[in-house]
Each structure stands twice: as C-alpha cells, then as structure tokens.
Design an enzyme around this catalytic site. Structure first.
Site: not given
Length: 280
Positions: A34, A103-104, A224
C-alpha cells in the site's frame, strides 16, 4: 512509449481493473502493498516473468490503487478489497489459486483465505500485516505521505535496507507515479490519521488465523522498518502449517532486494504443491 505498469483493462463486476496475466499452468495471484503510487507492476516486476516460466501469474492493481478504477464514494475497507479480488478470480474463471500477499496485500490474502478457504491452495505472506501490532514510524510515514520528491526519497530509504537500490531516478519515478490524476486523492482517503486504527482494521481474528488449513510460507526482512518482524513470528506461531524465512540485510522490499532468492523460495514452495497434486 507504452507504459509497462498497464497490463489489460478488465471489467471486474463493474470495476475497470488493471491486470497483468502471463504464463500458463496453475495460477498464482499476486497482491501488492500500500505504498504511495504503488502498482502491481512496481511491486512484482522482477518476480512476474520468473514465476511465469512455470505457472500462470495474475497481478492486479487493487481497488483504488494504480490504474484500477476508484470508487466514487472513496470508501475503502477489507470487505471491499477481498470482494474485488474474488470478483477478479470469478471473471477469469479461476476456481482455485495460490496467493502471494505483500504487506497490506498479506493482510488481504489472509482475510481472503479465511473467508474463502476453498479458493486458495497455498499462501505466501511477505512482510505481512494482518495481526495486531503497534504502528511503526515507518508505516505511519508511508500512509501519511504528502507528495514531494524529497518525501518520496526519504520513504524509499525506509523501505530498503540496501541504500544502493534507492537512487534519485527511482525516487523521481515513484514520486511521479504518486501524483498521477486521482492517485493521491484515493491514497489520502484510505489511511487518514490516526493510523493505528487501520492496522487494527486489517488484522484478522486470532482464532480465524489459527484455523487456516493452508500450507503457508511466511517471508520477512530482518531490518524491516515498516512492518516489524514480530508480525511474521506471530503468524508463524498461529498458522499450523507454516514455515518462516527471514532474510538478513533486508528491509521491507524482499521481492526487490533479494529478488532471485525470494522468487526461488516462492517457486519451490508452489512447485511442491504442483507435485503433490499430480501424485494424488
């Protein structure tokens, strides 16, 4: 010059959707993250051609992202995104697919597998959201992005551990992507402050995650700064049939920073499922 970020425009139950569809064989659906100005191609450009040597690779710009249509009401939530992904599978007549979420996109892949378990064969979650965690300054900066070249340059430093991947040219490209007509308006509508609530809204219930029957490969970059490694450790504990692979010297961009190793890992994991299917 044609834009490589645009694949083919499909009518997905009334939503004009930008889709890349290449290769043949058992399908894998790739769901992007995102970040501002993101597209499926920007996320998966190094991965798609490699995976497509053995299987059908489908990657879409999710509702409100990239070159896919934006809903007039600018309302975004998990239900809508999951429905959009399922509608795409229906449109392409894909009964079952492997699923890779970044991720998203990982949170979305989890939610999809929970709601439609029969549509998913295997699950790959990379730097995934989907469990509770305290929002990081990195993620807050990503979702709070206000368009400028300098801001994008700083954001890319947050994404990548290897700073040599992050040059002014890439920052200029991503910045220009983020200011295309409609891009920032929809992006700003998705994750307004306070942003912890969007982390919480993307989390699936622990009991539902624990009940997932799917073989799951979980991948995370040790350094990360956007999504903490702890989220993947939690997923690895909760998902019964899970394996976890952590890349050292790696930020939030595993599929870009360690593209070859990432692709081989995913490919081997999915090929094992092909073999098992054929031997039955």
């Amino acid at each position: 010059m044609s834009n490589p970020e645009i694949g083919q425009m499909l009518d997905v139950k009334g939503v004009q959707t930008n889709v890349h569809d290449l290769g043949e064989g058992f399908p894998v659906l790739l769901i992007h993250g995102s970040g501002p100005g993101v597209t499926a191609w920007a996320n998966w450009r190094l991965v798609m051609p490699e995976l497509a040597k053995q299987r059908r690779v489908v990657a879409l710009d999710m509702l409100g992202f990239g070159y896919t249509e934006r809903p007039a009401d600018q309302v975004y939530n998990m239900e809508r995104w999951v429905t959009h992904a399922i509608d795409l599978l229906d449109t392409l007549e894909i009964e079952q697919t492997d699923l890779v979420g970044n991720s998203f996109g990982g949170a979305l892949a989890l939610a999809l597998a929970i709601r439609h378990p029969q549509r998913v064969r295997r699950l790959v979650l990379m730097g995934s959201v989907g469990v509770p965690f305290e929002i990081t300054p990195g993620l807050d900066a990503v979702w709070g992005y206000e368009p400028s070249f300098e801001t994008m340059r700083r954001l890319l430093d947050v994404f990548a551990y290897d700073r040599s991947l992050v040059n002014d040219e890439l920052a200029r490209l991503r910045y220009e992507a983020s200011i295309r007509p409609g891009f920032q308006e929809s992006f700003a509508a998705m994750f307004p402050a306070p942003r912890q609530r969007w982390v919480d809204a993307m989390a699936s219930p622990e009991a539902d995650i624990r009940a997932l029957p799917h073989e799951t490969l979980i991948i995370h970059g040790r350094e990360d700064e956007v999504i903490p490694l702890q989220t993947s450790l939690t997923l690895a504990q909760w998902i019964d049939n899970a394996q976890l692979h952590v890349f050292g010297h790696c930020g939030h961009w595993t599929q870009i920073e360690h593209s070859e190793r990432f692709t081989k890992l995913v490919s081997d994991f999915l090929t094992e499922a092909d073999r098992l299917q054929h031997s039955q």
